[in-house]
Design a protein around this motif. Structure first.
Motif, PDB file in Angstrom:
ATOM      1  N   LEU A  73      17.814 -23.899   4.655  1.00  0.00           N
ATOM      2  CA  LEU A  73      17.606 -24.587   5.934  1.00  0.00           C
ATOM      3  C   LEU A  73      16.289 -25.357   5.932  1.00  0.00           C
ATOM      4  O   LEU A  73      16.214 -26.474   6.445  1.00  0.00           O
ATOM      5  N   ARG A  74      15.266 -24.777   5.347  1.00  0.00           N
ATOM      6  CA  ARG A  74      13.967 -25.445   5.304  1.00  0.00           C
ATOM      7  C   ARG A  74      14.052 -26.729   4.474  1.00  0.00           C
ATOM      8  O   ARG A  74      13.513 -27.768   4.850  1.00  0.00           O
ATOM      9  N   ARG A  75      14.768 -26.648   3.336  1.00  0.00           N
ATOM     10  CA  ARG A  75      14.933 -27.841   2.501  1.00  0.00           C
ATOM     11  C   ARG A  75      15.757 -28.910   3.209  1.00  0.00           C
ATOM     12  O   ARG A  75      15.596 -30.098   2.949  1.00  0.00           O
ATOM     13  N   GLY A  88      16.810 -28.869  13.656  1.00  0.00           N
ATOM     14  CA  GLY A  88      17.117 -27.501  14.031  1.00  0.00           C
ATOM     15  C   GLY A  88      16.031 -26.543  13.611  1.00  0.00           C
ATOM     16  O   GLY A  88      15.016 -26.933  13.017  1.00  0.00           O
ATOM     17  N   SER A  89      16.226 -25.278  13.944  1.00  0.00           N
ATOM     18  CA  SER A  89      15.239 -24.249  13.619  1.00  0.00           C
ATOM     19  C   SER A  89      15.947 -22.950  13.268  1.00  0.00           C
ATOM     20  O   SER A  89      17.156 -22.806  13.471  1.00  0.00           O
ATOM     21  N   PRO A 138      23.681 -29.896   5.882  1.00  0.00           N
ATOM     22  CA  PRO A 138      23.815 -30.499   4.537  1.00  0.00           C
ATOM     23  C   PRO A 138      22.458 -30.731   3.876  1.00  0.00           C
ATOM     24  O   PRO A 138      21.480 -31.094   4.543  1.00  0.00           O
ATOM     25  N   GLN A 139      22.419 -30.527   2.576  1.00  0.00           N
ATOM     26  CA  GLN A 139      21.197 -30.735   1.808  1.00  0.00           C
ATOM     27  C   GLN A 139      21.053 -32.200   1.401  1.00  0.00           C
ATOM     28  O   GLN A 139      22.037 -32.889   1.147  1.00  0.00           O
ATOM     29  N   LEU A 140      19.809 -32.655   1.343  1.00  0.00           N
ATOM     30  CA  LEU A 140      19.532 -34.008   0.875  1.00  0.00           C
ATOM     31  C   LEU A 140      19.766 -34.091  -0.627  1.00  0.00           C
ATOM     32  O   LEU A 140      19.251 -33.271  -1.390  1.00  0.00           O
ATOM     33  N   VAL A 141      20.564 -35.049  -1.053  1.00  0.00           N
ATOM     34  CA  VAL A 141      20.774 -35.299  -2.486  1.00  0.00           C
ATOM     35  C   VAL A 141      19.681 -36.229  -2.998  1.00  0.00           C
ATOM     36  O   VAL A 141      18.978 -35.936  -3.960  1.00  0.00           O
ATOM     37  N   PHE A 275      10.033 -30.437 -10.694  1.00  0.00           N
ATOM     38  CA  PHE A 275      10.043 -29.002 -10.388  1.00  0.00           C
ATOM     39  C   PHE A 275      11.178 -28.577  -9.457  1.00  0.00           C
ATOM     40  O   PHE A 275      11.329 -27.393  -9.165  1.00  0.00           O
ATOM     41  N   ASN A 276      11.946 -29.564  -8.964  1.00  0.00           N
ATOM     42  CA  ASN A 276      13.047 -29.268  -8.045  1.00  0.00           C
ATOM     43  C   ASN A 276      12.560 -28.492  -6.836  1.00  0.00           C
ATOM     44  O   ASN A 276      13.182 -27.515  -6.400  1.00  0.00           O
ATOM     45  N   LYS A 277      11.425 -28.917  -6.271  1.00  0.00           N
ATOM     46  CA  LYS A 277      10.899 -28.240  -5.096  1.00  0.00           C
ATOM     47  C   LYS A 277      10.191 -29.233  -4.176  1.00  0.00           C
ATOM     48  O   LYS A 277       9.803 -30.330  -4.599  1.00  0.00           O
ATOM     49  N   ASP A 278      10.046 -28.845  -2.928  1.00  0.00           N
ATOM     50  CA  ASP A 278       9.345 -29.662  -1.956  1.00  0.00           C
ATOM     51  C   ASP A 278       7.871 -29.717  -2.301  1.00  0.00           C
ATOM     52  O   ASP A 278       7.295 -28.741  -2.800  1.00  0.00           O
TER      53      ASP A 278
END
Length: 835
Positions: A73-75, A88-89, A138-141, A275-278
């Motif tokens: 959800l955070r991503r 959302g939260s 949905p996740q961002l691609v 790194f596949n991370k935020d």
């Protein structure tokens, strides 16, 4: 004014120079002031549309932790309960997680509570209602790329950049950034002195602001004039913007390498790529690595040159100790950390061929600038987990193909009195994989080639001769005689003689041949399909009517076919995406679904601009569709697909068909997933390897990985419609089995067309079709491939030979001359090249 003429002349000269300098300086100052104003009057970086994946679902009984759901959800852009996000939260609670979609969410604002005990989902509820599953945001691609620059970037605010990232960048690039006014004269002098002493240019004196000035407004030429202009612009920028704003520009602009064919621009995009991370989750050694890449991103690439990247990262850490950003202990701990990079498989995370398809389909309907400038949200059908499985399967499978190709090209050549081993040169095999939901048409995963960085040609959309994966349409037309009023009803148990034959069409003579000239005599249609027998298949098409087969194929979306004998062996072209759509008529109760990859386009506030749905068309009766599925189960369980699928460890219910022309194909499906794999050469040269040896292993590996995912794990037996019966038949006589004939097999029939004669009756009456093509002891099923006593099952038969009249050569009635020409057999090295 002094009276001394020398002094007067000197003063006048000085004043002239000063006035000239002031005029020139003022001219350029005003000029670049206007340029800067224009550049920053609109957003510094173009906004971009965002491409989102298929929503992931949390299901009852699924093994997952609440923190993992929170991470997803955070991503996706959700915030913790104490923060505000329009998407959302969520709130972590003792026994699970509470989710509240916001006004801009993809979903309606229905909250949910997910209860988790011992790492397993126990309850899902929403407003008092119990749910079996709940879709997450949905996740961002990726961002929709700029076609002209072919770059990707994610914009971040200065406040979103971790202090470690700022400190690492300043330590190695510009230590006095927050102190100088745009130009660090002391640093420039020091760099110039070191260059003079060492006799070569190796020190940079440019500040971050100067780098930004050069990148935004100037060319990379190295001249004194450009340097002076760069300094002037840097000073002006420092007057117009705060230090935080300038660093923010820099953090979003800086070039940090290449991913596939895309430039990685900015720290946020680089954090995802490497790194596949935020960015906000970046660690000290990761921040130091990114800061180190700024100097020479290609030369220091951690994928290609890990030792260089590691050395540069450690230099940045040393610099951070010198600037007191970190302690010596922190630096030593960070130096000991290995390079923990995301897998370099671009397909697994970015799905670039899929993204290209999305972009191409949208810019035909929307203005590209509107899409990006208004930050549209594009919700697609892509399943990230399945895409990863597809990319990994292709990566593994294409290595096996390369090994087989190398073996075929390896020759022993006599040189003098000795033999030397040489490897012939040739093209590199390409690959495509398309996976879709057979009941919605949604393209869930797509790989369009082996390396997007080298070739952006999407082979999933490239049309190639389909080979034997076309044959099920021949047999489907034959099965349809049970319902279309034909005088002779053809069933899976009808027989056809597999022998060398000539077929006439117009003034054409067509002479197909089986692989290795092996013929099987009288066989059932079930056997002929399982063993992919060329001559038998063309005979079936001839009996049914070439036009009926062509009409069925066209209705299924294979539009290039012509009603010729060569059609029966897949001589006409279709793309892997075309064939995936065509196979939905077998996997979806006879209904053809057009593939879709975009579900919805929405504006930045979440308002719907356009929704997309698949087109549906009933092509086959559900009973025919099921009988064909049952026959194609035989291909995998008893026929040419057995070795490539069952012996490789995929044991769940599945139906499919191998295929070879000059290329290798495999088409197959389960109750919830349909996948097409193609392997071949771009130059249309002969792969000389069958679909069972090239495409089928990739399909199998993909299905094994898919079945391990919760959303696809339930691969059930195919659902049998009413009006179909299962009958036990004796393998020896192909008649109804009785206790006296215990060696039997099961086959599906349209009710009323099943055999009526038992195996222990002395005589029986065979149908018109059997009498026409020959009687006697027919073969019902291939021998069990696991049984060493039976004949060896190789793979599909290669394409056919054909002869043409002069008129046929001119008119080109048979399109696929090259595909049907005799195939040169590989050297005898223990490998077969069947189909």
């Amino acid at each position: 004014m002094p009276r001394d003429p020398v002094l007067r002349a000197g003063l006048l000269l000085f004043l002239s120079i000063a006035v000239s300098f002031t005029c020139i300086f003022s001219y350029y100052y005003i000029k670049y002031d206007r340029i800067i104003e224009r550049r920053f009057r609109t957003p510094v970086f173009n906004n971009s549309a965002k491409i989102f994946a298929l929503p992931e679902s949390v299901r009852l009984g699924e093994k997952i932790e609440a923190r993992d759901i929170a991470g997803d959800l955070r991503r996706a852009g959700y915030s913790d309960q104490d923060e505000q996000s329009p998407l959302g939260s969520f709130r972590l609670v003792n026994d699970g997680i509470e989710i509240t979609p916001g006004p801009e969410s993809y979903h309606s604002p229905e909250p949910a509570r997910i209860t988790i005990e011992a790492g397993q989902v126990q309850h899902i509820s929403s407003r008092g209602n119990e749910l079996s599953a709940y879709e997450l945001e949905p996740q961002l691609v990726t961002a929709l790329f700029d076609a002209s620059q072919r770059s990707k970037r994610q914009l971040v605010k200065y406040s979103d950049i971790p202090p470690l990232m700022v400190q690492a960048t300043l330590a190695i690039e510009d230590r006095r950034f927050f102190e100088h006014g745009g130009v660090n004269f002391f640093r420039m002098a020091e760099a110039a002195w070191i260059d003079v002493i060492r006799g070569r240019h190796e020190q940079g004196g440019s500040t971050i602001t100067m780098q930004l000035s050069r990148g935004f407004f100037l060319t990379p030429e190295k001249t004194i004039r450009r340097k002076l202009t760069e300094m002037l612009i840097a000073e002006e920028m420092e007057q117009k913007f705060s230090k935080q704003q300038i660093f923010e520009f820099y953090a979003n602009w800086v070039d940090l390498g290449q991913r596939g064919s895309f430039a990685i621009s900015g720290f946020a995009e680089a954090s995802e790529a490497y790194f596949n991370k935020d960015l906000k989750d970046i660690t000290l050694p990761e921040a130091a690595l990114l800061a180190g890449l700024i100097q020479r991103p290609s030369y220091l690439s951690p994928y290609r040159h890990p030792e260089r990247a590691l050395e540069r990262r450690n230099l940045v850490l040393e610099s951070m100790v010198e600037t007191h950003a970190i302690t010596r202990a922190q630096a030593e701990k960070a130096k000991a950390a290995p390079l923990k990079l995301a897998p370099p498989n671009v397909e697994a995370s970015d799905a670039p061929y899929f993204v290209d398809m999305v972009r191409d389909s949208l810019i035909s309907k929307f203005n590209e600038h509107d899409l990006n400038d208004q930050s549209y949200r594009i919700y697609t059908t892509l399943d990230p987990a399945l895409q990863k499985a597809a990319a990994q399967s292709v990566e593994m499978g294409i290595k096996l193909v390369d090994d087989q190709v190398k073996k075929l090209r390896t020759k022993r050549v006599k040189v003098g009195k000795k033999y030397e081993t040489t490897v012939e040169t040739g093209p590199q095999a390409q690959v495509a994989l398309v996976a879709l939901d057979p009941h919605t048409g949604a393209v869930l995963a797509l790989v369009g080639g082996r390396d997007y960085g080298r070739s952006q040609l999407n082979h999933a959309l490239s049309k190639r001769p389909t080979g034997s994966i076309f044959k099920p349409f021949v047999y489907a037309a034959a099965m349809n005689t049970a319902l279309d009023g034909s005088q002779s009803v053809i069933t899976p148990a009808s027989t056809v003689t597999d022998e060398p034959s000539s077929f006439t069409y117009g003034d054409q003579i067509y002479e197909p041949r089986n692989y290795k000239e092996e013929y099987h005599g009288d066989v059932t249609l079930r056997y002929a399909l399982a063993m992919s027998l060329n001559n038998a298949t063309v005979k079936v098409a001839e009996e049914v009517g070439y036009d009926k087969v062509a009409d069925l194929a066209k209705a299924a979306g294979i539009t290039s076919v012509k009603a010729t004998p060569a059609m029966a062996l897949g001589s006409y072209d279709a793309s892997p995406v075309d064939m995936a759509a065509a196979y939905t008529v077998f996997a979806n109760a006879g209904v053809r679904l057009s593939p879709i990859w975009v579900r919805s386009v929405r504006n930045a506030k979440g308002d719907v601009i356009a929704n997309y749905n698949t087109d549906q068309r009933q092509v086959l009766d559900p009973r025919i569709s099921y009988v064909m599925t049952n026959m194609m189960e035989g291909v995998i369980n008893n026929g040419l697909g057995y070795t490539a699928v069952r012996l490789r460890g995929f044991t769940l219910p599945a139906a499919g068909k191998t295929g070879s022309s000059h290329d290798g194909w495999f088409a197959g499906y389960t109750s919830n997933l349909l996948c097409i794999v193609w392997v071949g050469y771009d130059d249309y040269s002969d792969l000389r390897l069958s679909g069972a040896m090239t495409a089928a292993p990739i399909w199998t590996e993909f299905m094994k990985k898919a079945s391990a995912l919760p959303q696809y794990a339930e691969m059930r037996e195919f659902e049998q419609p009413s009006g179909v019966v299962d009958v036990q038949l004796d393998k020896a006589t192909n008649r109804l089995a009785t206790p006296t004939c215990p060696d039997d097999y099961t086959s599906a029939f349209i009710a009323g067309t099943e055999p009526q004669v038992t195996c222990d009756q002395q005589e029986g009456i065979k149908g018109f079709f059997s009498r026409l093509f020959g009687g006697g002891q027919e073969k019902a099923l291939p021998p069990n491939p696991a049984n060493p006593q039976g004949p060896a099952i190789t793979d599909d038969s290669q394409d056919a030979n054909k002869k043409k009249s002069f008129f046929g050569k001119i008119a080109g009635i048979f399109k696929d001359d090259k595909q049907a020409a005799p195939v040169s057999k590989p050297p005898d090295n223990g490998q077969s090249a069947p189909h």
